[in-house]
Design a protein around this motif. Sequence first.
Motif, PDB file in Angstrom:
ATOM      1  N   ARG A   7       1.137  -1.003  -0.115  1.00 51.69           N
ATOM      2  CA  ARG A   7       0.318   0.307   0.046  1.00 51.69           C
ATOM      3  C   ARG A   7       0.576   1.154  -0.398  1.00 51.69           C
ATOM      4  O   ARG A   7       1.956   0.504   0.196  1.00 51.69           O
ATOM      5  CB  ARG A   7      -1.168  -0.228   0.908  1.00 51.69           C
ATOM      6  CG  ARG A   7      -0.090  -0.304   2.459  1.00 51.69           C
ATOM      7  CD  ARG A   7      -1.149  -0.179   4.002  1.00 51.69           C
ATOM      8  NE  ARG A   7      -2.236   0.895   3.663  1.00 51.69           N
ATOM      9  CZ  ARG A   7      -3.202   0.942   5.096  1.00 51.69           C
ATOM     10  NH1 ARG A   7      -3.515   0.023   4.965  1.00 51.69           N
ATOM     11  NH2 ARG A   7      -4.392   2.155   5.085  1.00 51.69           N
ATOM     12  N   LEU A  63      -8.917   3.037  -1.006  1.00 55.84           N
ATOM     13  CA  LEU A  63      -9.597   3.964  -1.832  1.00 55.84           C
ATOM     14  C   LEU A  63      -9.731   5.081  -1.340  1.00 55.84           C
ATOM     15  O   LEU A  63      -9.409   6.158  -2.250  1.00 55.84           O
ATOM     16  CB  LEU A  63     -10.498   3.026  -3.324  1.00 55.84           C
ATOM     17  CG  LEU A  63     -11.198   2.118  -3.680  1.00 55.84           C
ATOM     18  CD1 LEU A  63     -12.279   2.159  -3.973  1.00 55.84           C
ATOM     19  CD2 LEU A  63      -9.962   2.786  -5.315  1.00 55.84           C
ATOM     20  N   ILE A  70      -7.054   6.985  -0.734  1.00 59.65           N
ATOM     21  CA  ILE A  70      -6.010   7.647  -2.708  1.00 59.65           C
ATOM     22  C   ILE A  70      -7.281   8.717  -2.315  1.00 59.65           C
ATOM     23  O   ILE A  70      -7.489  10.348  -3.584  1.00 59.65           O
ATOM     24  CB  ILE A  70      -6.647   6.562  -3.252  1.00 59.65           C
ATOM     25  CG1 ILE A  70      -5.571   5.911  -3.365  1.00 59.65           C
ATOM     26  CG2 ILE A  70      -6.068   7.256  -4.620  1.00 59.65           C
ATOM     27  CD1 ILE A  70      -5.759   4.466  -4.201  1.00 59.65           C
ATOM     28  N   GLU A  71      -8.456   8.516  -2.093  1.00 62.97           N
ATOM     29  CA  GLU A  71     -10.025   9.769  -2.140  1.00 62.97           C
ATOM     30  C   GLU A  71      -9.139  11.045  -1.496  1.00 62.97           C
ATOM     31  O   GLU A  71      -9.547  11.522  -2.090  1.00 62.97           O
ATOM     32  CB  GLU A  71     -11.190   9.523  -1.993  1.00 62.97           C
ATOM     33  CG  GLU A  71     -11.327   8.113  -3.758  1.00 62.97           C
ATOM     34  CD  GLU A  71     -12.863   8.092  -3.479  1.00 62.97           C
ATOM     35  OE1 GLU A  71     -13.389   7.846  -4.507  1.00 62.97           O
ATOM     36  OE2 GLU A  71     -13.001   7.417  -2.716  1.00 62.97           O
ATOM     37  N   LEU A 104     -11.478  10.276  -8.157  1.00 67.45           N
ATOM     38  CA  LEU A 104     -11.229   9.635  -8.775  1.00 67.45           C
ATOM     39  C   LEU A 104     -12.769   9.942  -9.795  1.00 67.45           C
ATOM     40  O   LEU A 104     -14.076   9.269  -9.423  1.00 67.45           O
ATOM     41  CB  LEU A 104     -11.330   8.750  -8.560  1.00 67.45           C
ATOM     42  CG  LEU A 104     -10.038   7.611  -7.890  1.00 67.45           C
ATOM     43  CD1 LEU A 104     -10.246   6.881  -6.957  1.00 67.45           C
ATOM     44  CD2 LEU A 104      -8.790   7.732  -8.458  1.00 67.45           C
ATOM     45  N   PRO A 160     -15.662   5.176  -8.181  1.00 69.58           N
ATOM     46  CA  PRO A 160     -15.580   3.357  -7.503  1.00 69.58           C
ATOM     47  C   PRO A 160     -15.793   3.318  -6.772  1.00 69.58           C
ATOM     48  O   PRO A 160     -16.612   3.763  -5.486  1.00 69.58           O
ATOM     49  CB  PRO A 160     -13.835   2.917  -7.515  1.00 69.58           C
ATOM     50  CG  PRO A 160     -13.602   4.533  -7.431  1.00 69.58           C
ATOM     51  CD  PRO A 160     -13.998   5.559  -7.851  1.00 69.58           C
ATOM     52  N   HIS A 202     -16.781   1.309  -3.315  1.00 69.23           N
ATOM     53  CA  HIS A 202     -16.192   1.082  -2.312  1.00 69.23           C
ATOM     54  C   HIS A 202     -16.875  -0.568  -1.680  1.00 69.23           C
ATOM     55  O   HIS A 202     -15.738  -1.478  -0.955  1.00 69.23           O
ATOM     56  CB  HIS A 202     -15.868   2.463  -0.507  1.00 69.23           C
ATOM     57  CG  HIS A 202     -15.613   3.747  -1.457  1.00 69.23           C
ATOM     58  ND1 HIS A 202     -14.811   4.114  -0.008  1.00 69.23           N
ATOM     59  CD2 HIS A 202     -14.669   3.857  -1.965  1.00 69.23           C
ATOM     60  CE1 HIS A 202     -14.150   5.103  -0.900  1.00 69.23           C
ATOM     61  NE2 HIS A 202     -14.195   4.589  -2.635  1.00 69.23           N
ATOM     62  N   THR A 238      -9.841  -1.931  -1.848  1.00 67.87           N
ATOM     63  CA  THR A 238      -9.011  -1.000  -2.457  1.00 67.87           C
ATOM     64  C   THR A 238      -8.342  -0.748  -3.895  1.00 67.87           C
ATOM     65  O   THR A 238      -9.376  -1.013  -4.617  1.00 67.87           O
ATOM     66  CB  THR A 238      -7.791  -2.621  -2.266  1.00 67.87           C
ATOM     67  OG1 THR A 238      -7.679  -3.899  -2.920  1.00 67.87           O
ATOM     68  CG2 THR A 238      -7.885  -2.867  -0.651  1.00 67.87           C
ATOM     69  N   LEU A 239      -7.463   0.067  -4.360  1.00 71.25           N
ATOM     70  CA  LEU A 239      -7.191   0.303  -5.656  1.00 71.25           C
ATOM     71  C   LEU A 239      -7.089  -0.727  -6.204  1.00 71.25           C
ATOM     72  O   LEU A 239      -7.857  -0.988  -7.426  1.00 71.25           O
ATOM     73  CB  LEU A 239      -6.018   0.974  -5.269  1.00 71.25           C
ATOM     74  CG  LEU A 239      -5.651   1.308  -7.235  1.00 71.25           C
ATOM     75  CD1 LEU A 239      -7.063   1.673  -7.509  1.00 71.25           C
ATOM     76  CD2 LEU A 239      -3.963   2.002  -7.437  1.00 71.25           C
ATOM     77  N   CYS A 277     -10.513  -2.304  -6.904  1.00 70.55           N
ATOM     78  CA  CYS A 277     -11.686  -1.906  -8.049  1.00 70.55           C
ATOM     79  C   CYS A 277     -10.890  -1.532  -9.267  1.00 70.55           C
ATOM     80  O   CYS A 277     -11.733  -1.504  -9.949  1.00 70.55           O
ATOM     81  CB  CYS A 277     -10.273  -0.277  -7.445  1.00 70.55           C
ATOM     82  SG  CYS A 277     -11.189   1.530  -8.854  1.00 70.55           S
ATOM     83  N   VAL A 315     -13.472   3.248 -15.761  1.00 69.87           N
ATOM     84  CA  VAL A 315     -12.136   2.777 -14.590  1.00 69.87           C
ATOM     85  C   VAL A 315     -11.071   2.696 -15.531  1.00 69.87           C
ATOM     86  O   VAL A 315     -10.514   2.848 -15.975  1.00 69.87           O
ATOM     87  CB  VAL A 315     -12.825   1.530 -14.198  1.00 69.87           C
ATOM     88  CG1 VAL A 315     -12.809   0.041 -14.737  1.00 69.87           C
ATOM     89  CG2 VAL A 315     -11.132   1.309 -13.661  1.00 69.87           C
ATOM     90  N   THR A 357      -6.689  11.975 -13.427  1.00 67.98           N
ATOM     91  CA  THR A 357      -7.265  12.534 -11.550  1.00 67.98           C
ATOM     92  C   THR A 357      -8.568  13.340 -13.117  1.00 67.98           C
ATOM     93  O   THR A 357      -7.588  14.004 -13.855  1.00 67.98           O
ATOM     94  CB  THR A 357      -7.131  13.036 -10.849  1.00 67.98           C
ATOM     95  OG1 THR A 357      -6.067  13.574 -10.684  1.00 67.98           O
ATOM     96  CG2 THR A 357      -6.460  11.803 -10.619  1.00 67.98           C
TER      97      THR A 357
END
Length: 362
Positions: A48, A68, A71-72, A82, A86, A88, A100-101, A104, A120, A173
């Motif tokens: 991670r 996620l 990240i967001e 994003l 996506p 969650h 997780t990314l 996703c 995506v 992004t």
Amino acid sequence: MDAIIQQFAQTLREASANKTPLRITGGNTKAFYGNPTTGETLSTTALRGIVEYDPTELVITARAGTPLAEIEAALKDKGQMLAFEPPHFAAGSTNGTSGTLGGCIAAGLSGPRRPYAGAVRDLVLGVRMLDGTGTDLRFGGQVMKNVAGFDVSRLLAGSMGTLGVILEVSLKTLPLPATELTLHQQHSEADAIRLMNEWAGQPLPISATAWCGGDLGIRLSGAASAVEAARKKLGGDVVETTQAEMFWQGIRNHTDPFFESDPVLWRLSVKSSAPAIALPGAQMIEWNGALRWLRTAASADDVRRAASQAGGHATCFRHAGGGITNGVFHPLAPALATIHRKLKKTFDPAGILNPGRLYPGM
């Protein structure tokens, strides 16, 4: 992190040599999705962290096990997002983690903004992965026009972990909209489908639509002047901001009451202008009519026949036993099935990665 990747590679090499099935997981929030698979668990959650983020270039690169939410949050601090929203599905986690990314990308799922900002796979710029033999591979990069030949990085979107273990992903992004508001109108299903398709052909700042049980929600996003002009043109009641955010999050993460009952939920991808799906049960319509969620006791054959007649396909998204005997995803045409098998053989020659998760026997 290199030590973790080397450990993953060694696990894959040994599993490939011994033909030992592996079940690739991240936050495990989408364990319900896809066909059942077996094998020793290989979790990416230890891998991670954000590797690189350049807000001026609208690109972020992060490791597969990165939540996620993390990240967001980093994107929001810089006024970005994003854009494919996506889901969650954190409530579905069995180990207390969030989506997780890597999960996703592997699931390839997008939220309410998808038809307006892209799916995506449209926003994946590059990936680093381990194939079924433990070989470390990189595809794509960190700009949109960087691919010569077959675009493997986008191929991984929706592959359900059957082609390799995702290590890192670079994503495009987009800026957060300056203004957002949601309108509520009441329409029949037929009128809602007609209106959503009419609006899609006009220069309106619509970023989400959802119809269910006579209620139509329309989200407007963009410059304040454009949003206000659209509000006046479309009409309807303005939904309070917090309530609107909860509504769209409920659809994105399936916490809306619509998704909380009945053991079988179908996801139908059809032509946006297709008329109402004539099947029993409750329906929710998104994406200007192109996405139909259906809770029904109808047979899989009946649902898939209806989806085909509407110009699309059907996925049994969530089921509890459900009687799905030929796989949860729409059966492939023979030519497509051949391509899938060849891809699987190329990236996973021993067939050890999430066997059967995408299609039975593959």
